[in-house]
Enzyme design. Structure first.
Site, PDB file in Angstrom:
ATOM      1  N   TRP A  11       0.829  -1.210   0.000  1.00  0.00           N
ATOM      2  CA  TRP A  11       0.000   0.000   0.000  1.00  0.00           C
ATOM      3  C   TRP A  11       0.864   1.261   0.000  1.00  0.00           C
ATOM      4  O   TRP A  11       0.501   2.268  -0.609  1.00  0.00           O
ATOM      5  CB  TRP A  11      -0.987  -0.024   1.169  1.00  0.00           C
ATOM      6  CG  TRP A  11      -1.997  -1.104   0.957  1.00  0.00           C
ATOM      7  CD1 TRP A  11      -2.093  -2.298   1.609  1.00  0.00           C
ATOM      8  CD2 TRP A  11      -3.016  -1.124  -0.045  1.00  0.00           C
ATOM      9  NE1 TRP A  11      -3.118  -3.050   1.087  1.00  0.00           N
ATOM     10  CE2 TRP A  11      -3.701  -2.365   0.074  1.00  0.00           C
ATOM     11  CE3 TRP A  11      -3.419  -0.216  -1.031  1.00  0.00           C
ATOM     12  CZ2 TRP A  11      -4.765  -2.711  -0.759  1.00  0.00           C
ATOM     13  CZ3 TRP A  11      -4.484  -0.571  -1.859  1.00  0.00           C
ATOM     14  CH2 TRP A  11      -5.144  -1.799  -1.724  1.00  0.00           C
ATOM     15  N   ASP A  53      -1.902   6.507   6.379  1.00  0.00           N
ATOM     16  CA  ASP A  53      -2.970   5.632   5.906  1.00  0.00           C
ATOM     17  C   ASP A  53      -3.287   4.620   7.007  1.00  0.00           C
ATOM     18  O   ASP A  53      -2.639   3.591   7.131  1.00  0.00           O
ATOM     19  CB  ASP A  53      -2.516   4.919   4.628  1.00  0.00           C
ATOM     20  CG  ASP A  53      -3.559   3.928   4.115  1.00  0.00           C
ATOM     21  OD1 ASP A  53      -4.609   3.766   4.757  1.00  0.00           O
ATOM     22  OD2 ASP A  53      -3.306   3.313   3.054  1.00  0.00           O
ATOM     23  N   LYS A  61     -12.602  -2.320   7.354  1.00  0.00           N
ATOM     24  CA  LYS A  61     -11.809  -3.171   8.238  1.00  0.00           C
ATOM     25  C   LYS A  61     -12.275  -3.009   9.686  1.00  0.00           C
ATOM     26  O   LYS A  61     -12.852  -3.924  10.252  1.00  0.00           O
ATOM     27  CB  LYS A  61     -10.328  -2.854   8.067  1.00  0.00           C
ATOM     28  CG  LYS A  61      -9.868  -3.038   6.607  1.00  0.00           C
ATOM     29  CD  LYS A  61      -8.452  -2.643   6.373  1.00  0.00           C
ATOM     30  CE  LYS A  61      -8.102  -2.592   4.895  1.00  0.00           C
ATOM     31  NZ  LYS A  61      -8.201  -3.887   4.208  1.00  0.00           N
TER      32      LYS A  61
END
Length: 359
Positions: free
Chosen positions: A101, A171, A195
């Site tokens: 990511w 993030d 999540k």
């Protein structure tokens, strides 16, 4: 009884939340409407949105210095929106590369700025993080970006980096709300919802207000944080049902002891599973123990030919979605807030029995 879903995302939601949403599906509080049918500008939905934001602010102790935005486009849209909004006349940005990511964020930032990769874990296959003394930070950078937890590799920063006066951007897609967090350390936090927050379709952005309104020339209106801050995240129709469900999750967190309690539970769940892996020659986790993720725990079997059998037998025992990421193989157990401790205990018991049979 519900199965235990170890998916990395979309992930489990608390059973209480799903049941409440079920009860309110056709008629929210006597309105005769489902939440998904409401006008986002009507008083009914406005009350839902306002309360959800306040509950989030309460959980994270977010001050009035920050705008809280409920956006669409997932965390991936933020890879572009961040440089568009935060360069503010500068041309260089710092990124810490600790996994897949981080790499995606870096690739997108290169469209808008000169990216200095201050530390890079590629050479060690994203299994550890270099000491900060070895990072090559640029004091004139517009911001420093990092990914506190990499969901694919299971690599997590043990603490918030100290980057001086340079704005820090993170993030937090896979760890926000999993434990207490000092929001004041950050210029901007963003997190995809699917999540620990709620269902897919929503992205939270927590951004310091003094950074708003200085976008790159040509930035689309919808990519300007100020547009959304000035309009209460309702410049356009937001992801209303995802926002509503996230609000129910915030209530669930508050009822269950807040982030302090959640942090205790999550630390215990992760510790149990790592102990089971480390105590066996049959299972292995490759991550430097100093930087192991609490949320995403990859592991391999000593004999990879048994992978399919492990996954099938796990599913037969109500332990779902344990297949590792396609780039890594093996297994991955994601144990977010909604994964009860019983689920982790059941996985550990299954792993021990599988090893007994095939080890």
């Amino acid at each position: 009884m519900r199965a235990f879903n170890f998916s990395a995302g979309p992930a489990m939601l608390p059973t209480e939340v799903i049941m409440q949403a079920q009860d309110e599906m056709l008629d929210w509080r006597g309105t005769g409407m489902s939440v998904m049918e409401m006008s986002h500008r009507g008083p009914e939905y406005t009350s839902i949105a306002t309360e959800a934001e306040q509950d989030l602010r309460d959980l994270l102790n977010i001050s009035d210095d920050y705008a809280v935005l409920f956006l669409q486009g997932g965390a991936s849209s933020q890879f572009s929106m961040i440089p568009m909004n935060l360069l503010r006349g500068k041309s260089t940005v710092d990124y810490l590369n600790t996994g897949a990511w981080s790499q995606k964020a870096i690739a997108e930032a290169k469209r808008y700025a000169q990216v200095n990769v201050a530390t890079d874990s590629t050479a060690n296959r994203f299994t550890t993080i270099a000491d900060q003394a070895d990072w090559q930070l640029n004091s004139s950078a517009a911001y420093v970006h990092y990914t506190p937890n990499e969901t694919i590799h299971g690599l997590e920063f043990a603490e918030i980096p100290d980057v001086g006066d340079v704005p820090l951007v993170a993030d937090f897609s896979s760890t926000l709300l999993s434990r207490p967090l000092d929001v004041s350390r950050f210029a901007l936090i963003y997190a995809g919802a699917q999540k620990n927050i709620g269902p897919a379709g929503l992205c939270l952005v927590i951004v310091r207000k003094d950074l708003l309104g200085q976008t790159l020339p040509g930035t689309p209106v919808m990519f300007d944080y100020k547009t959304h801050a000035d309009n209460g995240s309702m410049y356009n129709t937001p992801a209303t049902y995802s926002w509503y469900l996230s609000g129910l999750v915030f209530k669930w967190l508050k009822r269950n002891g807040g982030l302090e309690k959640m942090g205790e539970i999550n630390a215990r769940k992760a510790s149990k599973l790592y102990q089971a892996i480390d105590g066996s020659d049959f299972y292995n986790n490759p991550i430097d123990p100093r930087y192991r993720s609490w949320m995403n725990i990859p592991f391999t079997l000593a004999n990879s030919a048994l992978d399919k059998q492990f996954l099938q037998m796990a599913a037969d025992n109500g332990l779902l979605t344990l297949k590792g990421h396609r780039d890594l193989g093996g297994m991955r157990a994601s144990i977010y807030n909604a994964m009860p401790e019983q689920g982790v205990d059941s996985l550990i018991a299954f792993m021990a029995e599988f090893e007994r049979q095939y080890g």
